[in-house]
Design a protein around this motif. Structure first.
Motif, PDB file in Angstrom:
ATOM      1  N   TYR A 247       3.458   7.477  -2.813  1.00 26.44           N
ATOM      2  CA  TYR A 247       2.301   7.092  -3.622  1.00 26.44           C
ATOM      3  C   TYR A 247       2.679   6.705  -5.046  1.00 26.44           C
ATOM      4  CZ  TYR A 247      -1.222   8.515  -0.162  1.00 26.44           C
ATOM      5  OH  TYR A 247      -2.027   8.611   0.957  1.00 26.44           O
TER       6      TYR A 247
ATOM      7  N   SER B 232      -7.031   4.059  -5.440  1.00 29.16           N
ATOM      8  CA  SER B 232      -7.029   3.394  -6.740  1.00 29.16           C
ATOM      9  C   SER B 232      -8.293   3.709  -7.522  1.00 29.16           C
ATOM     10  CB  SER B 232      -6.888   1.880  -6.543  1.00 29.16           C
ATOM     11  OG  SER B 232      -5.678   1.573  -5.866  1.00 29.16           O
TER      12      SER B 232
ATOM     13  N   HIS C 233      -0.825   3.893  -9.353  1.00 25.01           N
ATOM     14  CA  HIS C 233      -0.457   5.279  -9.641  1.00 25.01           C
ATOM     15  C   HIS C 233      -0.568   5.496 -11.152  1.00 25.01           C
ATOM     16  CE1 HIS C 233       2.343   8.680 -10.359  1.00 25.01           C
ATOM     17  NE2 HIS C 233       1.927   9.095  -9.174  1.00 25.01           N
TER      18      HIS C 233
ATOM     19  N   PRO D 177       0.797  -1.242   0.000  1.00 23.55           N
ATOM     20  CA  PRO D 177       0.000   0.000   0.000  1.00 23.55           C
ATOM     21  C   PRO D 177       0.821   1.279   0.000  1.00 23.55           C
ATOM     22  CG  PRO D 177      -0.001  -0.976   2.193  1.00 23.55           C
ATOM     23  CD  PRO D 177       0.687  -1.962   1.282  1.00 23.55           C
ATOM     24  N   TRP D 178       2.111   1.198   0.297  1.00 21.06           N
ATOM     25  CA  TRP D 178       2.941   2.399   0.347  1.00 21.06           C
ATOM     26  C   TRP D 178       2.172   3.555   0.993  1.00 21.06           C
ATOM     27  CZ3 TRP D 178       7.877   1.602  -0.272  1.00 21.06           C
ATOM     28  CH2 TRP D 178       8.320   0.571  -1.114  1.00 21.06           C
TER      29      TRP D 178
ATOM     30  N   ARG E 263       2.858   3.079  -5.788  1.00 21.79           N
ATOM     31  CA  ARG E 263       1.661   2.254  -5.796  1.00 21.79           C
ATOM     32  C   ARG E 263       1.379   1.759  -7.212  1.00 21.79           C
ATOM     33  NH1 ARG E 263      -2.630   5.421  -1.750  1.00 21.79           N
ATOM     34  NH2 ARG E 263      -1.765   4.537   0.179  1.00 21.79           N
TER      35      ARG E 263
ATOM     36  N   LEU F  62      -5.689   2.476   0.164  1.00 19.00           N
ATOM     37  CA  LEU F  62      -5.186   2.139  -1.165  1.00 19.00           C
ATOM     38  C   LEU F  62      -6.334   1.928  -2.144  1.00 19.00           C
ATOM     39  CD1 LEU F  62      -2.945   1.365  -3.174  1.00 19.00           C
ATOM     40  CD2 LEU F  62      -3.039  -0.965  -2.252  1.00 19.00           C
TER      41      LEU F  62
END
Length: 214
Positions: free
Chosen positions: A125, A161, A131, A118-119, A128, A157
């Protein structure tokens, strides 16, 4: 739990019949790994391979590639190959951001993002897998009606998303924030993480996205 380094694990992967190591360094196109024209599905972050193998078993007419960037995890995935293992998958030791280097454009039918890192820090980010920079890569390698299937227990996350897909002009074909108490549970193949999370009572988010075309 951190996995213990085992001497020779990279060499083991290099010589394993079910593993492909760093294909981007050899200019190798993974489309050529199977001698057929079956659809290609890719899992980014295949872990120890439970989802990869079970899905390959259920769908013998689809070619699967499970990417894993950790040599320790990829080693354990390849090490756990069992008798009568399906022959329509490979474990790929490499990062998922090299898809456009190792696949022909418009050649992947589906990408799985199962319980990706999930960073959580905003400064991270961009790492991810949903991203916008990764979405641009997926657009290149997916066929025109190709899909992304994402599952995660991380609500932050998941919401991030959803917004990334919507902002980047993807169509959301399915969204659920409680997969295992939804009609979409049927035919769901669980990962190792998913089994543990469900046992702990966590809700699993899932979405299916497809790029929109005017």
């Amino acid at each position: 739990m951190r996995l213990r380094y085992i001497h020779g694990q990279y060499e083991f992967l290099q010589n394993h019949e079910k593993a492909i190591t760093e294909p981007e360094k050899r200019g190798y196109k993974l489309n050529d790994a199977f001698n057929n024209n079956n659809p290609i599905h890719v899992e980014l972050g295949c872990g120890k391979g439970k989802f990869l193998r079970e899905t390959a078993l259920k769908n013998p007419d689809i070619n699967y590639f499970g990417f894993e960037k950790s040599v320790k995890v990829a080693y354990r995935c390849a090490k756990s190959v069992f008798e009568n293992d399906p022959d329509n998958y490979f474990v790929v030791y490499s990062n998922g951001d090299i898809l456009k280097e190792v696949f022909e454009p418009k050649s992947i039918d589906r990408i799985y993002l199962n319980f990706s890192d999930p960073w959580p820090k905003p400064s991270h980010y961009k790492r991810r897998l949903t991203h916008k920079s990764f979405l641009e890569v997926y657009k290149i390698v997916l066929v025109d009606d190709g899909e992304i299937h994402m599952k995660t227990d991380n609500n932050d996350l998941f919401e991030y998303s959803l917004s990334q897909f919507e902002e980047d002009n993807w169509e959301l074909l399915m969204v659920t924030r409680d997969l295992h108490n939804s009609p979409y549970k049927q035919d769901n193949v669980m990962t190792e993480y998913e089994e543990r999370f469900v046992q702990e009572g966590k809700k699993i988010n899932k979405l299916i996205a497809r790029q929109k075309y005017e």
